[in-house]
Design a protein around this motif. Sequence first.
Motif, PDB file in Angstrom:
ATOM      1  N   GLY A  18     -12.145  58.580  77.045  1.00  0.00           N
ATOM      2  CA  GLY A  18     -13.428  59.222  77.255  1.00  0.00           C
ATOM      3  C   GLY A  18     -14.433  58.902  76.173  1.00  0.00           C
ATOM      4  O   GLY A  18     -14.592  57.744  75.766  1.00  0.00           O
ATOM      5  N   ALA A  19     -15.111  59.943  75.678  1.00  0.00           N
ATOM      6  CA  ALA A  19     -16.168  59.733  74.697  1.00  0.00           C
ATOM      7  C   ALA A  19     -15.660  59.198  73.372  1.00  0.00           C
ATOM      8  O   ALA A  19     -16.437  58.690  72.561  1.00  0.00           O
ATOM      9  CB  ALA A  19     -16.918  61.048  74.469  1.00  0.00           C
ATOM     10  N   PRO A  68     -19.170  52.681  84.896  1.00  0.00           N
ATOM     11  CA  PRO A  68     -18.043  52.774  83.962  1.00  0.00           C
ATOM     12  C   PRO A  68     -17.651  51.408  83.423  1.00  0.00           C
ATOM     13  O   PRO A  68     -18.072  50.365  83.945  1.00  0.00           O
ATOM     14  CB  PRO A  68     -16.924  53.366  84.830  1.00  0.00           C
ATOM     15  N   VAL A  69     -16.866  51.421  82.373  1.00  0.00           N
ATOM     16  CA  VAL A  69     -16.269  50.206  81.812  1.00  0.00           C
ATOM     17  C   VAL A  69     -14.831  50.136  82.318  1.00  0.00           C
ATOM     18  O   VAL A  69     -13.990  50.945  81.938  1.00  0.00           O
ATOM     19  CB  VAL A  69     -16.293  50.232  80.276  1.00  0.00           C
ATOM     20  N   PHE A 118     -13.123  53.561  80.738  1.00  0.00           N
ATOM     21  CA  PHE A 118     -13.861  54.710  80.211  1.00  0.00           C
ATOM     22  C   PHE A 118     -15.337  54.572  80.582  1.00  0.00           C
ATOM     23  O   PHE A 118     -15.730  53.603  81.230  1.00  0.00           O
ATOM     24  CB  PHE A 118     -13.685  54.825  78.697  1.00  0.00           C
ATOM     25  N   GLY A 119     -16.124  55.545  80.177  1.00  0.00           N
ATOM     26  CA  GLY A 119     -17.565  55.467  80.420  1.00  0.00           C
ATOM     27  C   GLY A 119     -17.978  55.925  81.808  1.00  0.00           C
ATOM     28  O   GLY A 119     -19.021  55.516  82.313  1.00  0.00           O
ATOM     29  N   HIS A 120     -17.210  56.822  82.433  1.00  0.00           N
ATOM     30  CA  HIS A 120     -17.499  57.251  83.798  1.00  0.00           C
ATOM     31  C   HIS A 120     -18.599  58.310  83.880  1.00  0.00           C
ATOM     32  O   HIS A 120     -19.003  58.684  84.979  1.00  0.00           O
ATOM     33  CB  HIS A 120     -16.233  57.784  84.465  1.00  0.00           C
ATOM     34  N   GLY A 156     -16.229  61.032  86.226  1.00  0.00           N
ATOM     35  CA  GLY A 156     -14.876  60.773  85.738  1.00  0.00           C
ATOM     36  C   GLY A 156     -13.813  61.516  86.517  1.00  0.00           C
ATOM     37  O   GLY A 156     -12.794  60.942  86.891  1.00  0.00           O
ATOM     38  N   LEU A 157     -14.042  62.807  86.783  1.00  0.00           N
ATOM     39  CA  LEU A 157     -13.057  63.557  87.558  1.00  0.00           C
ATOM     40  C   LEU A 157     -12.966  63.008  88.977  1.00  0.00           C
ATOM     41  O   LEU A 157     -11.881  62.802  89.505  1.00  0.00           O
ATOM     42  CB  LEU A 157     -13.417  65.043  87.587  1.00  0.00           C
ATOM     43  N   SER A 158     -14.101  62.734  89.600  1.00  0.00           N
ATOM     44  CA  SER A 158     -14.085  62.329  91.004  1.00  0.00           C
ATOM     45  C   SER A 158     -13.484  60.944  91.204  1.00  0.00           C
ATOM     46  O   SER A 158     -12.717  60.716  92.143  1.00  0.00           O
ATOM     47  CB  SER A 158     -15.501  62.382  91.587  1.00  0.00           C
ATOM     48  N   THR A 159     -13.789  60.000  90.318  1.00  0.00           N
ATOM     49  CA  THR A 159     -13.307  58.628  90.513  1.00  0.00           C
ATOM     50  C   THR A 159     -12.067  58.313  89.685  1.00  0.00           C
ATOM     51  O   THR A 159     -11.635  57.165  89.634  1.00  0.00           O
ATOM     52  CB  THR A 159     -14.416  57.613  90.176  1.00  0.00           C
TER      53      THR A 159
END
Length: 435
Positions: A256-257, A366-367, A381-383, A387-390
């Motif tokens: 994540g971050a 995202p990356v 990362f980078g969603h 992030g949760l959905s994909t």
Amino acid sequence: MSVETVKAEVVVVGGGMVGLASAIALRDRGLDVLLCDPGEARARTSYGNAGVISRGSIFPMSSPALWAKLPSYLRNADRGLRLRHTHVARVLPWTAHFLASARTSAWERAAGSLLPLTSAALPAHLALAERAGAGHLLRRCGWIKLYRTHAAFAGAALERAILGRHGVSFEILDPDDIRAAEPALIRSYAQGMLLPETGAVSDPGGLLEAYQQLYLGLGGRTLRMVTTGLKPEAEGWCVRHDGGTVRARQVVLAAGAASGEIARGLGYRFAFAAERGYHAHYALHPESPPLTRPVLDTGAGSIIAPMGEGRVRVLSGVELNAREAPPDYVQIEAAAQEAGGTLRLGASLDNRPWMGARPSTPDGLPVIGPAPRHRGLIFAFGHGHIGLSTGPITGRLVADLATGAPPAVPVAPFAPQRLLGWPRWNPVQGRQRAD
């Protein structure tokens, strides 16, 4: 498990939705997987999500509307975005890329790139939730974007046009339609847009816990630790942490971050920033009808989502600030005040608001892909807000990359190389390049 001599075929760094789904998908391919994460469930962005899984979540924050709103953004007069100006100056590569991406052509291109990912998101989640015995936490209910004025609705015409060109279903709602769809709403809205191809998660943290149990049931291993660095070796990778090292043939960086900082130790300087967000829970008034689906109040720049019987989650807009900076509750307090005029709210259910940091890329993509200069390292990362959905479909892509299988959806638009370097953009010609 000894923390000094641990080995695995694949180490996944990061236990949020993307990392966990990647670990599950890798176990499904028969690989020996070790998931490394500090184990702070409440700190994960997946925990604090609105729970929206929508095929229509294809629009980056860097929209063409940015330019008209820029003066209010800079004054922190817009509820949807709060800037810490000193931090924005510290992330100049991200800022420059972000401004260069706020063009109609770039926005449309990003939407087309994200569509295959978001289209696969809900089916992938439903399949994974069924395996995890958590199907009851997901509902196909759609979600609604609400507009307080006809001018605000007209200002979103480009969004609707792009959705239409990509075949994403939506329904325009007038005030009577809105009241019929959500009797719990007490505020009057000029118009709304229902996106029916959307699922909602009633407990994102609970869904994540169910997926963790599924992973363990598949024979996956976990190690609770903070990753302090990655080091390539002759036959794989060494993952350093505060209690020792882990060795593996491949590493998936899905932290994540925190991913940008970890990648920087290998010489990758991504145009990357942290989008901080907040949420707070409230009970609904006992005489209020239930809220049946998430709603985005565009005038407040915030989302209200049902989270189980008689409880709603109020989510703030975006705060651009250092990930480690102290909380600033101005946005969530304003969002909660606005929510009190939208629903009949009861008591606050939290001692203090939740805060988390989303990994933000300037182009909103995202990356996902192999590291350009290191064999056996996969970035995921980078969603940002999806992030949760994909997460589950990203996990499948990670497993494809790790095993050499054809990717389930195109990953070229998400290549890491696009965010390495400094952007130069000619605002007249609209061209962008990285030097």
